[in-house]
Write a protein that holds these residues in place. Structure first.
Motif, PDB file in Angstrom:
ATOM      1  N   SER A 122      36.092  29.711 -11.429  1.00 19.46           N
ATOM      2  CA  SER A 122      35.656  29.381  -9.799  1.00 19.46           C
ATOM      3  C   SER A 122      34.228  30.385 -10.368  1.00 19.46           C
ATOM      4  O   SER A 122      34.113  31.373 -11.396  1.00 19.46           O
ATOM      5  CB  SER A 122      36.336  30.096  -8.904  1.00 19.46           C
ATOM      6  N   ALA A 123      33.577  29.895  -8.989  1.00 19.74           N
ATOM      7  CA  ALA A 123      31.994  30.630  -9.757  1.00 19.74           C
ATOM      8  C   ALA A 123      31.627  31.896  -8.726  1.00 19.74           C
ATOM      9  O   ALA A 123      31.044  33.083  -8.988  1.00 19.74           O
ATOM     10  CB  ALA A 123      30.916  29.585  -8.641  1.00 19.74           C
ATOM     11  N   ASP A 124      33.052  32.080  -8.090  1.00 23.48           N
ATOM     12  CA  ASP A 124      33.399  33.507  -7.533  1.00 23.48           C
ATOM     13  C   ASP A 124      34.135  34.366  -8.678  1.00 23.48           C
ATOM     14  O   ASP A 124      34.466  35.640  -7.809  1.00 23.48           O
ATOM     15  CB  ASP A 124      33.228  33.487  -6.221  1.00 23.48           C
ATOM     16  N   ALA A 125      35.063  33.940  -9.687  1.00 20.39           N
ATOM     17  CA  ALA A 125      35.525  34.643 -10.098  1.00 20.39           C
ATOM     18  C   ALA A 125      35.185  35.906 -10.598  1.00 20.39           C
ATOM     19  O   ALA A 125      33.807  36.496 -11.481  1.00 20.39           O
ATOM     20  CB  ALA A 125      36.504  33.925 -11.636  1.00 20.39           C
ATOM     21  N   VAL A 126      36.313  36.674 -10.465  1.00 17.95           N
ATOM     22  CA  VAL A 126      36.413  38.777 -11.243  1.00 17.95           C
ATOM     23  C   VAL A 126      37.571  38.660 -12.313  1.00 17.95           C
ATOM     24  O   VAL A 126      38.330  38.384 -11.119  1.00 17.95           O
ATOM     25  CB  VAL A 126      36.317  39.578  -9.766  1.00 17.95           C
ATOM     26  N   VAL A 127      37.085  38.773 -13.393  1.00 22.20           N
ATOM     27  CA  VAL A 127      38.202  39.194 -14.235  1.00 22.20           C
ATOM     28  C   VAL A 127      38.685  40.527 -15.260  1.00 22.20           C
ATOM     29  O   VAL A 127      36.810  40.610 -15.508  1.00 22.20           O
ATOM     30  CB  VAL A 127      38.706  38.025 -14.845  1.00 22.20           C
ATOM     31  N   ALA A 128      38.818  40.616 -15.525  1.00 20.75           N
ATOM     32  CA  ALA A 128      39.340  42.577 -15.887  1.00 20.75           C
ATOM     33  C   ALA A 128      40.126  42.513 -17.089  1.00 20.75           C
ATOM     34  O   ALA A 128      41.074  42.046 -16.822  1.00 20.75           O
ATOM     35  CB  ALA A 128      39.724  43.282 -14.449  1.00 20.75           C
ATOM     36  N   SER A 129      39.801  43.457 -17.548  1.00 25.10           N
ATOM     37  CA  SER A 129      41.155  43.587 -18.840  1.00 25.10           C
ATOM     38  C   SER A 129      42.263  44.787 -17.953  1.00 25.10           C
ATOM     39  O   SER A 129      41.794  45.069 -17.107  1.00 25.10           O
ATOM     40  CB  SER A 129      40.520  44.415 -19.629  1.00 25.10           C
ATOM     41  N   SER A 130      43.356  45.133 -18.356  1.00 24.44           N
ATOM     42  CA  SER A 130      44.657  46.002 -17.846  1.00 24.44           C
ATOM     43  C   SER A 130      45.433  46.330 -18.905  1.00 24.44           C
ATOM     44  O   SER A 130      45.584  44.974 -20.122  1.00 24.44           O
ATOM     45  CB  SER A 130      45.398  45.094 -16.813  1.00 24.44           C
ATOM     46  N   ASP A 131      45.894  47.698 -19.358  1.00 23.11           N
ATOM     47  CA  ASP A 131      46.978  47.206 -20.119  1.00 23.11           C
ATOM     48  C   ASP A 131      48.376  47.568 -19.352  1.00 23.11           C
ATOM     49  O   ASP A 131      48.744  48.005 -19.741  1.00 23.11           O
ATOM     50  CB  ASP A 131      46.855  49.099 -20.137  1.00 23.11           C
ATOM     51  N   SER A 136      40.028  47.832 -16.414  1.00 24.42           N
ATOM     52  CA  SER A 136      39.777  48.348 -16.959  1.00 24.42           C
ATOM     53  C   SER A 136      38.156  47.330 -18.050  1.00 24.42           C
ATOM     54  O   SER A 136      37.922  46.228 -17.636  1.00 24.42           O
ATOM     55  CB  SER A 136      40.015  49.286 -18.277  1.00 24.42           C
ATOM     56  N   PRO A 137      37.141  48.068 -18.095  1.00 28.46           N
ATOM     57  CA  PRO A 137      36.384  46.699 -18.954  1.00 28.46           C
ATOM     58  C   PRO A 137      36.944  46.402 -19.754  1.00 28.46           C
ATOM     59  O   PRO A 137      38.720  47.058 -20.500  1.00 28.46           O
ATOM     60  CB  PRO A 137      35.339  47.910 -19.637  1.00 28.46           C
ATOM     61  N   PRO A 138      36.446  45.492 -20.786  1.00 26.23           N
ATOM     62  CA  PRO A 138      36.037  44.421 -20.882  1.00 26.23           C
ATOM     63  C   PRO A 138      35.776  43.554 -19.255  1.00 26.23           C
ATOM     64  O   PRO A 138      36.698  43.475 -18.896  1.00 26.23           O
ATOM     65  CB  PRO A 138      35.288  43.506 -21.246  1.00 26.23           C
ATOM     66  N   ALA A 139      35.144  43.049 -18.263  1.00 29.73           N
ATOM     67  CA  ALA A 139      35.123  42.483 -17.010  1.00 29.73           C
ATOM     68  C   ALA A 139      34.301  41.601 -16.828  1.00 29.73           C
ATOM     69  O   ALA A 139      33.299  41.539 -16.662  1.00 29.73           O
ATOM     70  CB  ALA A 139      34.961  43.591 -16.049  1.00 29.73           C
ATOM     71  N   VAL A 162      36.997  45.108  -9.392  1.00 31.99           N
ATOM     72  CA  VAL A 162      37.875  44.481 -10.099  1.00 31.99           C
ATOM     73  C   VAL A 162      38.908  44.316  -9.489  1.00 31.99           C
ATOM     74  O   VAL A 162      39.721  43.904  -9.912  1.00 31.99           O
ATOM     75  CB  VAL A 162      37.485  45.547 -11.441  1.00 31.99           C
ATOM     76  N   ARG A 163      39.250  45.880  -8.786  1.00 30.59           N
ATOM     77  CA  ARG A 163      41.019  45.718  -8.806  1.00 30.59           C
ATOM     78  C   ARG A 163      41.622  44.836  -7.723  1.00 30.59           C
ATOM     79  O   ARG A 163      42.509  44.503  -7.513  1.00 30.59           O
ATOM     80  CB  ARG A 163      40.712  46.711  -7.165  1.00 30.59           C
ATOM     81  N   HIS A 167      43.897  39.821 -13.683  1.00 29.22           N
ATOM     82  CA  HIS A 167      43.519  41.038 -14.801  1.00 29.22           C
ATOM     83  C   HIS A 167      44.188  40.305 -15.971  1.00 29.22           C
ATOM     84  O   HIS A 167      45.311  39.535 -15.851  1.00 29.22           O
ATOM     85  CB  HIS A 167      44.579  42.353 -14.382  1.00 29.22           C
ATOM     86  N   VAL A 168      43.627  40.264 -17.324  1.00 29.66           N
ATOM     87  CA  VAL A 168      44.207  40.090 -18.193  1.00 29.66           C
ATOM     88  C   VAL A 168      45.263  40.692 -18.978  1.00 29.66           C
ATOM     89  O   VAL A 168      44.145  42.476 -19.820  1.00 29.66           O
ATOM     90  CB  VAL A 168      43.054  38.875 -19.290  1.00 29.66           C
ATOM     91  N   VAL A 169      46.254  41.080 -19.034  1.00 26.08           N
ATOM     92  CA  VAL A 169      46.447  42.382 -20.225  1.00 26.08           C
ATOM     93  C   VAL A 169      47.208  41.971 -21.338  1.00 26.08           C
ATOM     94  O   VAL A 169      46.841  41.151 -21.687  1.00 26.08           O
ATOM     95  CB  VAL A 169      48.580  42.590 -19.842  1.00 26.08           C
TER      96      VAL A 169
END
Length: 205
Positions: A122-131, A136-139, A162-163, A167-169
């Protein structure tokens, strides 16, 4: 998903590196290449709309790799200053999203970035990386989040956003960032980098 062709990459390469010391951590060799150029190589085949690097004087030649160099005259103001400089350029360029990455994370892969793009819906998406434990970044931030990013101050303003995002693990080793000589030594040991001993000598002068 958001296509890479609609995304501006913002590579953050400014900062005082106080915890690392001298030389600049981005210029220290890792697997026969400066730390700061690993992410450049990893992302070189991704067809981003544009590539920006925000720096405060690092001597690495990002321009020869297709990056527009944005100078941060006040790195002491925190990471938000670098983010705002990059996001304003991306907004003016008509980007649909920005991917904010750190130059001191030398193990991030293009495959991970494509998974992040697939997760942006979506136009308001927020997607961060995660372990698998913490984001974490990249975001990635889609265009409706640009004004919020431009309002940030200091280093911590985007953490709650971001939280709360997707989150993409990925493997923890992919998200290692280099803040201290010890961080780099651990990463060198992990990948059996033969230059580890040389790096120790450089960073402890």
């Amino acid at each position: 998903m958001i296509a890479a062709e609609d995304v501006v990459l913002i590579l953050l390469a400014a900062g005082r590196s106080q915890r690392f010391g001298i030389p600049n951590k981005l210029e220290v060799p890792f697997l026969n290449k400066p730390v700061g150029l690993h992410v450049v190589t990893a992302f070189e085949a991704i067809p981003f709309r544009d590539r920006l690097v925000v720096t405060d004087g690092c001597t690495l030649d990002f321009a020869s790799h297709g990056y527009a160099v944005v100078h941060n005259d006040d790195p002491a103001a925190g990471m938000a200053q670098s983010v705002k400089l990059g996001v304003q350029r991306a907004k003016d360029d008509g980007a649909q999203a920005v991917l904010i990455a750190l130059a001191d994370m030398p193990r991030v892969t293009a495959a991970h970035v494509y998974r992040m793009l697939d997760a942006a819906d979506s136009a308001d998406a927020v997607v961060a990386s995660s372990d698998g434990v913490k984001p974490s970044p990249p975001a990635l931030f889609a265009r409706d989040r640009f004004d919020f990013l431009l309002s940030l101050d200091g280093d911590a303003g985007a953490r709650d956003l971001v939280r709360a995002g997707r989150h993409v693990v990925t493997a923890p080793a992919e998200l290692i960032d280099i803040d201290t000589p010890e961080d780099l030594e651990r990463l060198q040991a992990l990948v059996h980098d033969p230059r580890a001993a040389i790096t120790r000598a450089l960073t402890r002068r």
